[in-house]
Motif scaffolding. Sequence first.
Motif, PDB file in Angstrom:
ATOM      1  N   ALA A 175       0.823  -1.209   0.000  1.00  0.00           N
ATOM      2  CA  ALA A 175       0.000   0.000   0.000  1.00  0.00           C
ATOM      3  C   ALA A 175       0.856   1.258   0.000  1.00  0.00           C
ATOM      4  N   LEU A 176       1.938   1.230   0.777  1.00  0.00           N
ATOM      5  CA  LEU A 176       2.798   2.412   0.866  1.00  0.00           C
ATOM      6  C   LEU A 176       3.534   2.683  -0.441  1.00  0.00           C
ATOM      7  N   LEU A 177       3.839   1.611  -1.193  1.00  0.00           N
ATOM      8  CA  LEU A 177       4.563   1.786  -2.441  1.00  0.00           C
ATOM      9  C   LEU A 177       3.668   2.246  -3.575  1.00  0.00           C
ATOM     10  N   ALA A 178       2.359   2.137  -3.421  1.00  0.00           N
ATOM     11  CA  ALA A 178       1.448   2.543  -4.477  1.00  0.00           C
ATOM     12  C   ALA A 178       1.531   4.051  -4.681  1.00  0.00           C
ATOM     13  N   PRO A 179       1.312   4.537  -5.921  1.00  0.00           N
ATOM     14  CA  PRO A 179       1.356   5.984  -6.176  1.00  0.00           C
ATOM     15  C   PRO A 179       0.347   6.718  -5.308  1.00  0.00           C
ATOM     16  N   ALA A 180       0.688   7.955  -4.919  1.00  0.00           N
ATOM     17  CA  ALA A 180      -0.171   8.728  -4.025  1.00  0.00           C
ATOM     18  C   ALA A 180      -1.573   8.860  -4.605  1.00  0.00           C
ATOM     19  N   GLY A 181      -2.550   8.586  -3.800  1.00  0.00           N
ATOM     20  CA  GLY A 181      -3.928   8.734  -4.212  1.00  0.00           C
ATOM     21  C   GLY A 181      -4.502   7.536  -4.920  1.00  0.00           C
ATOM     22  N   ALA A 230     -18.571  19.668  -0.725  1.00  0.00           N
ATOM     23  CA  ALA A 230     -18.515  19.170   0.651  1.00  0.00           C
ATOM     24  C   ALA A 230     -17.102  18.736   1.020  1.00  0.00           C
ATOM     25  N   ASP A 231     -16.397  18.123   0.056  1.00  0.00           N
ATOM     26  CA  ASP A 231     -15.015  17.698   0.305  1.00  0.00           C
ATOM     27  C   ASP A 231     -14.128  18.899   0.619  1.00  0.00           C
ATOM     28  N   VAL A 232     -14.278  19.959  -0.180  1.00  0.00           N
ATOM     29  CA  VAL A 232     -13.452  21.156   0.030  1.00  0.00           C
ATOM     30  C   VAL A 232     -13.759  21.796   1.388  1.00  0.00           C
ATOM     31  N   ARG A 288      -6.274  13.770  -3.613  1.00  0.00           N
ATOM     32  CA  ARG A 288      -7.304  12.835  -4.089  1.00  0.00           C
ATOM     33  C   ARG A 288      -8.467  13.603  -4.707  1.00  0.00           C
ATOM     34  N   VAL A 289      -8.930  14.632  -4.002  1.00  0.00           N
ATOM     35  CA  VAL A 289     -10.075  15.390  -4.493  1.00  0.00           C
ATOM     36  C   VAL A 289      -9.694  16.200  -5.726  1.00  0.00           C
ATOM     37  N   ARG A 290      -8.502  16.821  -5.713  1.00  0.00           N
ATOM     38  CA  ARG A 290      -8.117  17.627  -6.875  1.00  0.00           C
ATOM     39  C   ARG A 290      -7.937  16.765  -8.111  1.00  0.00           C
ATOM     40  N   THR A 347      -9.369  26.288  -5.219  1.00  0.00           N
ATOM     41  CA  THR A 347      -9.370  26.205  -3.761  1.00  0.00           C
ATOM     42  C   THR A 347      -8.469  25.068  -3.285  1.00  0.00           C
ATOM     43  N   LEU A 348      -8.484  23.952  -3.982  1.00  0.00           N
ATOM     44  CA  LEU A 348      -7.640  22.811  -3.593  1.00  0.00           C
ATOM     45  C   LEU A 348      -6.158  23.120  -3.813  1.00  0.00           C
ATOM     46  N   SER A 349      -5.837  23.827  -4.886  1.00  0.00           N
ATOM     47  CA  SER A 349      -4.441  24.228  -5.110  1.00  0.00           C
ATOM     48  C   SER A 349      -3.999  25.221  -4.036  1.00  0.00           C
TER      49      SER A 349
END
Length: 419
Positions: free
Chosen positions: A54-60, A116-118, A139-141, A166-168
Motif C-alpha cells: 500500500a505504501l509503495l502505491a502511487p499517491a492517491g 462538501a469535500d473542500v 485525491r479530491v483535486r 481552492t484545492l491548489s
Amino acid sequence: MSIREFAAHLGVHERLVSKWEAGGSRVKPRPVNQAALDTSLARSDEVVRARFTALLAPAGETDLLAFVDAGVSKSAVPELMSERELIMAAAHEASEHAAAAESTNVGPTTLAQLDADVRRIATEYVYAAPAPMMVEMLRVRRRVYRLLDGQQKPVDTSHLYLLAGTLSGLLANASTDLGYLDAAGEQIRAAWAYAELSGHNGLRAWTRGMHALIENWSDRPRNAVQLARGGQEFAPGGLARVRLLNIEARVWARLGNDTETDRCLRAAESVDGDRREELHDEIGGVFGFPSAKAAYYAGATCIQLGRAEHALAATERAIALYSSGPPLQRSYGAESLARVDNAAAHLINGSIDGAADALRPVLGLPEDRRIAQLGERLVGLRRRIAAPNYRNAVEARGLDERIEEFCLETAAQTGKPRL
C-alpha cells in the motif's frame, strides 16, 4: 550493524534510530520508516507485506477496499487501515459510483460532493497534521482534474475551476507549513490561474494574500506588498479585505515602516464588516480570518516593530480566543505562533519566566504538527535569549536548551537540516 550504520542504511539521523530503539510513545517511526524497518529486519508476515504494498502505491491510487475484496481477515484490518480510513474509503466509493451513474460528465450530485469535500478539508486542516491532509487534497483535486478532461456545461466548468483553485490554494498552504516554499509558490500560481478561469473574486483575493505570505517568507517583501495590495482590488470589504490589510501590515512591519504599517492597521479597523463572501465567511477554516487569527497577526506585526506591550495584549487575546473556542476551529499552528510571539514580547520586557510559560505548550507539540514557521520563529527567539541581559541566567540557558532539543527532534523527524 552499529546504530550509525543502520541509520545510514535507512537514510535517517542516528539519533532518531536511538530514540526508536529506546522505545516509548514519544517518538515513533513514521509509516514510510516503519516499512523500511520491516524490510530491513526481514519481517515477512502478511500484514507487513500488505502495508508495504500500500505504501509503495502511487499517491492517491491506493484502494483500501481492495483488501476487503481480497478476503483479508478481520483481525488484520486495524493493521492495514484505521477505522476512519475504512469509513472514508467506503464513503468515497459510494460518491464515485454515484458520479459514474449520473447521465452527464458533471451532475449536481458530483459537484455537491466536491463542494462538501473542500469544506471538510478546509475545516479539518486547522487542527489536523499537514502531511496526511495533503493526500486527501490531492485525491479530491485529481478527481476534479479528471472531470475537467471531459465535457460539461460552461457553468459547471467554471465551478470545477473554482474547486481546482481552492484545492491548489490548500496545497500551497500545506506546502508552506511543511517548509517547501518553492512548491507552495507553484501551487499558489496555479490557484491564481484557476481563480481567473472561474472569475471568482473571493478566490482571487485569498490567493493574492497567500502568495504575499509566501513571498514574504521567501525574503521578497517588496513583492509581497504588491501582491497584498493587488488582492484588495477584489475585496471591497469584509474578512477578505481585513485579511489582506493585515498581511500588508505584517510585511511593512518587517520592512521597518511604521507609517505604512499603522495605515494598514487603521484601514483594517474601518473595513465594512457587513460584507460577506463565500470563501472567507461560509467555507472558512483555512480560508477564514476569525478574530483569533486577526489578534495573532496583530501580535506578529507588533513584535516586528518592537512594540512589546501591544504585542503582549494582542497575543494573549489570540491565545485566549483559540483556547476558549470550539476545538474543531482551534488552529494549533496560529496559536503556537502566537505563543512564540508572546514569549518574544515577554523577553523584550525582561521576563524569562513569562516566556517559558508561553512556550510550554509549543515545545510539547507532536512532531507531525511542528510547522516550518515555528522553527524559524524559535531561531529568532534564541537570538533574544542570547542577548547580554540573559547570558548568565540559569533559566535562560535552560529554556534555550529546550528550544534546541525541540528543533533537533523536528529536524530528525522531517529529515531537514537542523535550524
